[in-house]
Design a protein around this motif. Structure first.
Motif, PDB file in Angstrom:
ATOM      1  N   ILE A 277       0.849  -1.202   0.000  1.00 20.59           N
ATOM      2  CA  ILE A 277       0.000   0.000   0.000  1.00 20.59           C
ATOM      3  C   ILE A 277       0.880   1.246   0.000  1.00 20.59           C
ATOM      4  O   ILE A 277       1.794   1.363   0.819  1.00 20.59           O
ATOM      5  N   HIS A 278       0.608   2.171  -0.910  1.00 17.92           N
ATOM      6  CA  HIS A 278       1.274   3.476  -0.881  1.00 17.92           C
ATOM      7  C   HIS A 278       0.627   4.275   0.248  1.00 17.92           C
ATOM      8  O   HIS A 278      -0.571   4.550   0.183  1.00 17.92           O
ATOM      9  N   ARG A 279       1.427   4.637   1.230  1.00 23.85           N
ATOM     10  CA  ARG A 279       0.844   5.336   2.379  1.00 23.85           C
ATOM     11  C   ARG A 279       1.112   6.832   2.318  1.00 23.85           C
ATOM     12  O   ARG A 279       2.236   7.259   2.091  1.00 23.85           O
ATOM     13  N   PHE A 280       0.049   7.590   2.566  1.00 17.88           N
ATOM     14  CA  PHE A 280       0.192   9.038   2.656  1.00 17.88           C
ATOM     15  C   PHE A 280       0.266   9.434   4.130  1.00 17.88           C
ATOM     16  O   PHE A 280       0.328   8.580   5.011  1.00 17.88           O
ATOM     17  N   GLN A 281       0.224  10.725   4.375  1.00 17.77           N
ATOM     18  CA  GLN A 281       0.194  11.217   5.754  1.00 17.77           C
ATOM     19  C   GLN A 281      -1.064  10.689   6.446  1.00 17.77           C
ATOM     20  O   GLN A 281      -2.051  10.337   5.780  1.00 17.77           O
ATOM     21  N   SER A 282      -1.038  10.700   7.746  1.00 20.19           N
ATOM     22  CA  SER A 282      -2.248  10.377   8.491  1.00 20.19           C
ATOM     23  C   SER A 282      -3.332  11.411   8.117  1.00 20.19           C
ATOM     24  O   SER A 282      -3.005  12.580   7.818  1.00 20.19           O
ATOM     25  N   GLY A 283      -4.578  10.973   8.147  1.00 22.42           N
ATOM     26  CA  GLY A 283      -5.679  11.852   7.724  1.00 22.42           C
ATOM     27  C   GLY A 283      -5.664  13.235   8.370  1.00 22.42           C
ATOM     28  O   GLY A 283      -5.691  14.243   7.658  1.00 22.42           O
ATOM     29  N   PRO A 284      -5.598  13.316   9.698  1.00 18.57           N
ATOM     30  CA  PRO A 284      -5.708  14.625  10.335  1.00 18.57           C
ATOM     31  C   PRO A 284      -4.561  15.582  10.009  1.00 18.57           C
ATOM     32  O   PRO A 284      -4.673  16.791  10.211  1.00 18.57           O
ATOM     33  N   ILE A 285      -3.460  15.068   9.461  1.00 14.00           N
ATOM     34  CA  ILE A 285      -2.369  15.987   9.108  1.00 14.00           C
ATOM     35  C   ILE A 285      -2.135  16.055   7.590  1.00 14.00           C
ATOM     36  O   ILE A 285      -1.042  16.369   7.132  1.00 14.00           O
ATOM     37  N   GLY A 286      -3.173  15.759   6.845  1.00 16.87           N
ATOM     38  CA  GLY A 286      -3.075  16.023   5.402  1.00 16.87           C
ATOM     39  C   GLY A 286      -3.297  14.837   4.474  1.00 16.87           C
ATOM     40  O   GLY A 286      -3.329  15.015   3.257  1.00 16.87           O
ATOM     41  N   GLY A 287      -3.436  13.630   5.030  1.00 17.24           N
ATOM     42  CA  GLY A 287      -3.583  12.449   4.165  1.00 17.24           C
ATOM     43  C   GLY A 287      -4.807  12.493   3.267  1.00 17.24           C
ATOM     44  O   GLY A 287      -4.751  12.095   2.100  1.00 17.24           O
ATOM     45  N   ASP A 288      -5.916  12.988   3.793  1.00 14.18           N
ATOM     46  CA  ASP A 288      -7.130  13.073   2.970  1.00 14.18           C
ATOM     47  C   ASP A 288      -6.889  14.028   1.797  1.00 14.18           C
ATOM     48  O   ASP A 288      -7.333  13.786   0.678  1.00 14.18           O
TER      49      ASP A 288
END
Ligand SMILES: O=C(CO)COP(=O)(O)O
Length: 138
Positions: A49-60
């Protein structure tokens, strides 16, 4: 297909179960996720899985950026409708972009089940047609 997997905290165990149940389908696709969701799913299933930032710090927002370039084909987002999220504007923006770009968005397990079976059946092939057209037109 490029598929985003996202879950709010109260729904993490649910999305892990979903990923375990449908690993045989998901592993044929390119998977993306917000940070914590992606770590938990890959730890439990071994899926890449390509992981982005956690949601609350910008992943969304990072996933939203791929939607805005029409590079995301499906979003499976197990939302928690009963808990206030500090990054609610980001969540709304992500869902809004799905509507702007006609990206299939499942926000709960029941709809995600339909999506995954449809994916296996080829119901989302139209996304490849759209992307091929986009590549041709630049
Ligand atoms: O908050 C989220 C989506 O809005 C999910 O983020 P995490 O996967 O990092 O917990």
């Amino acid at each position: 297909m490029n598929i985003a997997l996202i879950a709010h905290d109260d729904k993490k165990s649910s999305i892990i179960g979903f990923a375990i149940a449908y690993k045989h389908i998901l592993e044929k696709h390119t998977l993306y996720a917000t940070g914590t969701t992606g770590k938990l799913i890959s730890d439990e299933t071994g899926l890449a899985i390509h992981r982005f930032q956690s949601g609350p710090i910008g992943g969304d927002q990072q996933i939203g950026a791929l939607i805005a370039t029409n590079d995301m084909d499906m979003v499976i987002f197990f939302r928690d409708p009963l808990t206030a999220q500090p990054h609610e504007p980001d969540v709304s923006a992500l869902m809004r972009l799905c509507d702007v770009f006609q990206i299939p968005l499942a926000t709960n397990l029941a709809s995600a089940e339909l999506f995954i079976h449809g994916l296996e059946r080829g119901d989302f092939h139209w996304r490849n047609v759209i992307k091929t057209k986009k590549d041709r037109e630049g």
